[in-house]
Design a protein around this motif. Sequence first.
Motif, PDB file in Angstrom:
ATOM      1  N   GLN A 180       0.714  -1.192  -0.068  1.00  0.00           N
ATOM      2  CA  GLN A 180      -0.058   0.133   0.016  1.00  0.00           C
ATOM      3  C   GLN A 180       0.669   1.206  -0.023  1.00  0.00           C
ATOM      4  OE1 GLN A 180      -0.716   2.133   2.782  1.00  0.00           O
ATOM      5  NE2 GLN A 180      -2.097   3.355   1.883  1.00  0.00           N
ATOM      6  N   GLN A 181       1.935   1.375   0.665  1.00  0.00           N
ATOM      7  CA  GLN A 181       2.773   2.389   1.012  1.00  0.00           C
ATOM      8  C   GLN A 181       3.342   2.679  -0.545  1.00  0.00           C
ATOM      9  OE1 GLN A 181       5.286   1.302   4.282  1.00  0.00           O
ATOM     10  NE2 GLN A 181       3.817   2.213   5.508  1.00  0.00           N
ATOM     11  N   THR A 182       3.667   1.763  -1.275  1.00  0.00           N
ATOM     12  CA  THR A 182       4.631   1.854  -2.757  1.00  0.00           C
ATOM     13  C   THR A 182       3.659   2.010  -3.544  1.00  0.00           C
ATOM     14  OG1 THR A 182       4.839  -0.534  -2.637  1.00  0.00           O
ATOM     15  CG2 THR A 182       6.800   0.442  -1.710  1.00  0.00           C
ATOM     16  N   GLY A 183       2.320   2.230  -3.366  1.00  0.00           N
ATOM     17  CA  GLY A 183       1.233   2.644  -4.402  1.00  0.00           C
ATOM     18  C   GLY A 183       0.910   1.128  -4.932  1.00  0.00           C
ATOM     19  N   GLY A 184       1.333   0.108  -4.806  1.00  0.00           N
ATOM     20  CA  GLY A 184       1.024  -1.107  -5.354  1.00  0.00           C
ATOM     21  C   GLY A 184      -0.627  -1.542  -5.357  1.00  0.00           C
ATOM     22  N   LEU A 185      -0.986  -1.231  -4.264  1.00  0.00           N
ATOM     23  CA  LEU A 185      -2.590  -1.413  -3.764  1.00  0.00           C
ATOM     24  C   LEU A 185      -3.362  -0.760  -4.936  1.00  0.00           C
ATOM     25  CD1 LEU A 185      -3.821  -3.510  -2.007  1.00  0.00           C
ATOM     26  CD2 LEU A 185      -4.390  -1.602  -0.545  1.00  0.00           C
ATOM     27  N   LYS A 186      -3.078   0.492  -5.033  1.00  0.00           N
ATOM     28  CA  LYS A 186      -3.916   1.320  -5.905  1.00  0.00           C
ATOM     29  C   LYS A 186      -3.844   0.896  -7.198  1.00  0.00           C
ATOM     30  CE  LYS A 186      -5.252   6.129  -6.453  1.00  0.00           C
ATOM     31  NZ  LYS A 186      -6.400   5.991  -6.191  1.00  0.00           N
ATOM     32  N   LYS A 187      -2.334   0.781  -7.907  1.00  0.00           N
ATOM     33  CA  LYS A 187      -2.179   0.162  -9.040  1.00  0.00           C
ATOM     34  C   LYS A 187      -2.904  -1.167  -9.332  1.00  0.00           C
ATOM     35  CE  LYS A 187       1.609  -1.103 -11.954  1.00  0.00           C
ATOM     36  NZ  LYS A 187       3.239  -1.257 -12.081  1.00  0.00           N
ATOM     37  N   LEU A 188      -3.165  -2.066  -8.155  1.00  0.00           N
ATOM     38  CA  LEU A 188      -3.663  -3.372  -8.363  1.00  0.00           C
ATOM     39  C   LEU A 188      -5.313  -3.317  -8.794  1.00  0.00           C
ATOM     40  CD1 LEU A 188      -4.161  -6.506  -7.922  1.00  0.00           C
ATOM     41  CD2 LEU A 188      -4.358  -5.912  -5.738  1.00  0.00           C
ATOM     42  N   LEU A 189      -6.037  -2.316  -8.006  1.00  0.00           N
ATOM     43  CA  LEU A 189      -7.352  -1.950  -8.230  1.00  0.00           C
ATOM     44  C   LEU A 189      -7.638  -1.335  -9.389  1.00  0.00           C
ATOM     45  CD1 LEU A 189      -8.056  -0.602  -4.574  1.00  0.00           C
ATOM     46  CD2 LEU A 189      -8.559  -3.022  -5.466  1.00  0.00           C
ATOM     47  N   THR A 190      -6.752  -0.315  -9.900  1.00  0.00           N
ATOM     48  CA  THR A 190      -6.992   0.230 -11.007  1.00  0.00           C
ATOM     49  C   THR A 190      -6.702  -0.680 -12.357  1.00  0.00           C
ATOM     50  OG1 THR A 190      -5.994   2.270 -10.174  1.00  0.00           O
ATOM     51  CG2 THR A 190      -5.796   2.120 -12.748  1.00  0.00           C
ATOM     52  N   PHE A 191      -5.872  -1.689 -12.009  1.00  0.00           N
ATOM     53  CA  PHE A 191      -5.355  -2.892 -13.286  1.00  0.00           C
ATOM     54  C   PHE A 191      -6.602  -3.767 -13.247  1.00  0.00           C
ATOM     55  CE2 PHE A 191      -3.691  -7.150 -14.109  1.00  0.00           C
ATOM     56  CZ  PHE A 191      -3.114  -6.685 -15.274  1.00  0.00           C
ATOM     57  N   ALA A 192      -7.233  -4.015 -12.132  1.00  0.00           N
ATOM     58  CA  ALA A 192      -8.478  -5.072 -12.221  1.00  0.00           C
ATOM     59  C   ALA A 192      -9.715  -4.341 -13.053  1.00  0.00           C
ATOM     60  CB  ALA A 192      -8.625  -5.478 -10.717  1.00  0.00           C
ATOM     61  N   GLU A 193      -9.736  -3.163 -12.374  1.00  0.00           N
ATOM     62  CA  GLU A 193     -11.176  -2.230 -12.884  1.00  0.00           C
ATOM     63  C   GLU A 193     -10.972  -2.041 -14.346  1.00  0.00           C
ATOM     64  OE1 GLU A 193     -13.550   1.625 -11.936  1.00  0.00           O
ATOM     65  OE2 GLU A 193     -11.825   1.197 -10.897  1.00  0.00           O
ATOM     66  N   ASN A 194      -9.489  -1.737 -15.145  1.00  0.00           N
ATOM     67  CA  ASN A 194      -9.549  -1.485 -16.502  1.00  0.00           C
ATOM     68  C   ASN A 194      -8.951  -2.694 -17.356  1.00  0.00           C
ATOM     69  OD1 ASN A 194      -9.915   1.210 -15.724  1.00  0.00           O
ATOM     70  ND2 ASN A 194      -7.683   1.779 -15.556  1.00  0.00           N
TER      71      ASN A 194
END
Length: 640
Positions: free
Chosen positions: A27-41
């Motif tokens: 989460q701190q390295t921005g991986g969590l947000k990237k995961l959600l964006t990746f799944a959504e798109n």
Amino acid sequence: ELNDLHIEALSVIANCLEDMDTMVLIQQTGGLKKLLTFAENSTIPDIQKNAAKAITKAAYDRKAENRKLFHEQEVEKCLVTLLGSENDGTKIAASQAISAMCENSGSKDFFNNQGIPQLIQLLKSDNDEVREAAALALANLTTCNPANAKAAAEADGIDPLINTLSSKREGAVANAATVLTNMATREPLRVSIQSHNAMHAIIGPLRSANTVVQSKAALMVAATVCDVEARTELKNAGGLEPLVELLHSKNDEVRRHASWAVTVCANDELMATELCRLGALDILEEINLSVSRKNKFSEAAYNKLLNNNLPLKYSQTGYLSSCDIISDGFYDCGRINHGTKLLPLKELSLKEPNDQRAILLINNKSEVPPPLSMEDKSSDIGYGRSISSSSSLRRASKEKTSAGVGSPTEEKSEPTSGRNTVLSKSATKEKGSSKKKERLNICISSSGVWRGRGVAVQPLHAQSERVLSVPKMTGEGSPDKEWCPPSDPDFCLYVYEVTKTILPITNMKEQVEALAKYVAERMGGHIPKEKLHEFSWELHISELKFQLKSNVIPIGQIKKGIFYHRALLFKALADKIGIGCTLVRGEYGRAWNEVKLMDRTRKGVIGCLPPPETYIVDLMFHPGELMKLRSKEADLYRFL
């Protein structure tokens, strides 16, 4: 750009997300947000499905911190998007992820407007797995959340949920029943559920072999049958039989929820009687005798059934509280042991008299009397209907006090077949009736014999023989389908007289004393203790049984009664005029009434009245005397 690597990478990430420290690092390295964006798109179903599964895996169990981090990253928006996928696997994974996120209250609130409507649409899917996952998500969203339950109903979810109850997947059925249970906690939604034929739809789940389905179905019944119409619909649909069968379950939760459902169903007398007929009372009694199987709900269900079957309650427990109001049709056949069947009144009435204890009947029902003459209207009150509640009696008393006249029937009617015609006044006087009783119009029996001004009064045994013989046969060997309990004109008169003379008394103590004296007078007067053995009440009861050709004796016909006769009459009349009292059965024919009265001579706490004290009412030796419970006098009255 290598899609097969994405799928494998998501599986690794799913494992890493289960470790809290790694989750925080991602989460701190921005991986969590990237995961959600990746799944959504992503447009690849397997990637979306595995991403949702990764979220589910991380959010389940006790991972409150993970759910909090997901909520902060607005995982809910991603999951709502995935619900709209064309791939069934993705829809299932997204629904499961929503179920996992429901432990977070913020997520629950988010899905109120976004998510619930989409899940309702998934309930209409042809894929049973999709319907099951959607029902699970809705079950978790609506649990302890009335707002979400309302949102599900507003999204037209009731119909598809009820349809899901017939699904072949047991999980879908159990989850749909849970959602409907959660909805039913709100009265408007419960009414709506009932109007969608829910009582018929729940029969299948009640008959399921799966214990989870059985448990949820019983819970749904308990939540939805809170009114008479729903209970009647369940009964007519055949739902009581499988519900009673669930009481036999070896599963604790099933047995507990079935007991709760029986408790709710037994809220009215007719339903309680039907449940007893199906054996619910016997099963519950057996359960409550077992240390390992009984529970608070089984005890509550047993007590509820007894409270709506007062003849059985008094026979088994020997006690009626002030809240147990004796109604018409109550009968006392003496003490019976637990597990012994109490025969219905009709069957007992049609039996030939024997040497067993007489069965005492309370019945205030009578036919509507014919219209009074103009002379009678000015001075008499037509009493031709049964008044069973204290409130209606009080209201009737006020009306009589203010108006001075009753409300006789205005329409004229010709005597029906079998009804005796009017005789002369002198004939009535020869029978020894007082002027008050001469003027009082009371129906003697269903065959049309009347006691009233200018009306012949036949001996009680003649009236009762006719009353009891008519129900037995209506024609050549054909039993009467419309059997009615024997009428009791004298008890009708008692109710009328105590309503007119004792109900208006404003002091409770004086009311109790007056009623006690009235009861004693009707049952043979006061009896000195030393002459109790000379009081030939047994012979009198035997004569009545012979005259009536039955063991069932209407209480008003007993003119020589001892403790248990008088105590029952006192309780029945007290209930009619709103005096709170108990009825307690003792040994060797003893029974007594307890009343709670305020002793105003005692001083209570400053600003408060002293607590009421319990008194035993003397109906035998010194009628009207009140003896404090556990005093020497009270114990001598209660025990030999």
